[in-house]
Motif scaffolding. Structure first.
Motif, PDB file in Angstrom:
ATOM      1  N   GLU A  30      90.471  20.831 109.814  1.00 20.91           N
ATOM      2  CA  GLU A  30      91.928  20.760 109.713  1.00 20.91           C
ATOM      3  C   GLU A  30      92.554  20.308 111.026  1.00 20.91           C
ATOM      4  O   GLU A  30      93.495  19.505 111.044  1.00 20.91           O
ATOM      5  CB  GLU A  30      92.507  22.125 109.299  1.00 20.91           C
ATOM      6  CG  GLU A  30      92.203  22.538 107.878  1.00 20.91           C
ATOM      7  CD  GLU A  30      90.799  23.081 107.694  1.00 20.91           C
ATOM      8  OE1 GLU A  30      90.372  23.235 106.532  1.00 20.91           O
ATOM      9  OE2 GLU A  30      90.126  23.361 108.717  1.00 20.91           O
ATOM     10  N   ALA A  51      92.047  16.610 111.514  1.00 21.19           N
ATOM     11  CA  ALA A  51      92.890  15.847 110.588  1.00 21.19           C
ATOM     12  C   ALA A  51      94.317  15.750 111.118  1.00 21.19           C
ATOM     13  O   ALA A  51      94.943  14.677 111.074  1.00 21.19           O
ATOM     14  CB  ALA A  51      92.877  16.498 109.206  1.00 21.19           C
ATOM     15  N   ILE A  61      97.107  15.907 103.365  1.00 24.48           N
ATOM     16  CA  ILE A  61      95.840  16.399 103.917  1.00 24.48           C
ATOM     17  C   ILE A  61      95.516  17.822 103.447  1.00 24.48           C
ATOM     18  O   ILE A  61      94.532  18.418 103.869  1.00 24.48           O
ATOM     19  CB  ILE A  61      95.818  16.327 105.451  1.00 24.48           C
ATOM     20  CG1 ILE A  61      96.937  17.174 106.066  1.00 24.48           C
ATOM     21  CG2 ILE A  61      95.932  14.891 105.930  1.00 24.48           C
ATOM     22  CD1 ILE A  61      96.891  17.200 107.592  1.00 24.48           C
TER      23      ILE A  61
END
Length: 204
Positions: free
Chosen positions: A67, A70, A135
């Motif tokens: 995460e 990203a 995302i």
């Protein structure tokens, strides 16, 4: 491209770590929180990485979760945000905290980060509010903003005070991060809690 590194911690500095992968040392730029979590030499780690190559330089940036990397990639797409600024944002705000700030169009959460002014905060919100949704990072239902858990201004002031007392940057930031979960504290009280945490850690 190097997608991740799996190896042993060789050395840890304020904002970089060296990972020994089968006898090859890779220097990786990380957040202070990440560096603090990797202080134990020879511990086995897996770091997600992104490599940035320029004409005269090649740098690896490392993160503890998919995460984080990203969000780092999204931030790099914002005009005026380079890798150092993106790393600084992630040092002060967790991915879910960034998502909340974007959803609420909360500029204050971003402008509390050193080096992020009002115009840059506006660009981040404008350019990433819709992209962030793609995302699939859960941001929770709470409307609490500001770096997920830690007040960035209180954190910075506390860490700086600890360093003035002679503590190393990584150690100071780790302690400040523990103490500053309560964002209503005064700096003096946060420093006292940090010192108590450091004393307990050394006496274990």
């Amino acid at each position: 491209m190097i997608a991740f590194l799996k190896g042993k911690v060789f050395t840890v500095e304020q904002d970089t770590v060296i990972i020994d992968v089968n006898g090859v040392g890779y220097r990786v730029n990380v957040t202070a929180n990440c560096a603090a979590s990797l202080q134990r030499k020879d511990s086995e780690v897996l770091i997600h990485t992104h490599m940035i190559v320029r004409e005269d330089d090649m740098q690896l940036y490392g993160f503890q979760t998919p995460e984080e990397i990203a969000v780092f990639m999204l931030l790099l797409g914002v005009n005026g945000i380079g890798p150092r600024a993106a790393l600084s944002i992630l040092a002060h705000m967790k991915p879910e905290g960034i998502g909340r700030a974007l959803a609420l169009e909360d500029m204050t959460s971003f402008t509390r980060i050193p080096g992020i002014g009002k115009k840059t905060a506006q660009r981040i919100i404008l350019e990433l509010k819709d992209k962030f949704k793609k995302i699939n990072i859960a941001i929770g239902e709470t409307e609490e903003a500001v770096g997920g858990e830690v007040n960035a201004g209180l954190f910075n002031d506390t860490a700086e005070a600890l360093m003035m007392l002679g503590y190393g940057a990584v150690e100071a930031r780790e302690a400040a991060n523990k103490a500053c979960v309560d964002s209503t504290l005064a700096v003096a009280d946060a420093v006292k809690l940090s010192l108590r945490y450091l004393d307990n850690k050394r006496n274990k």
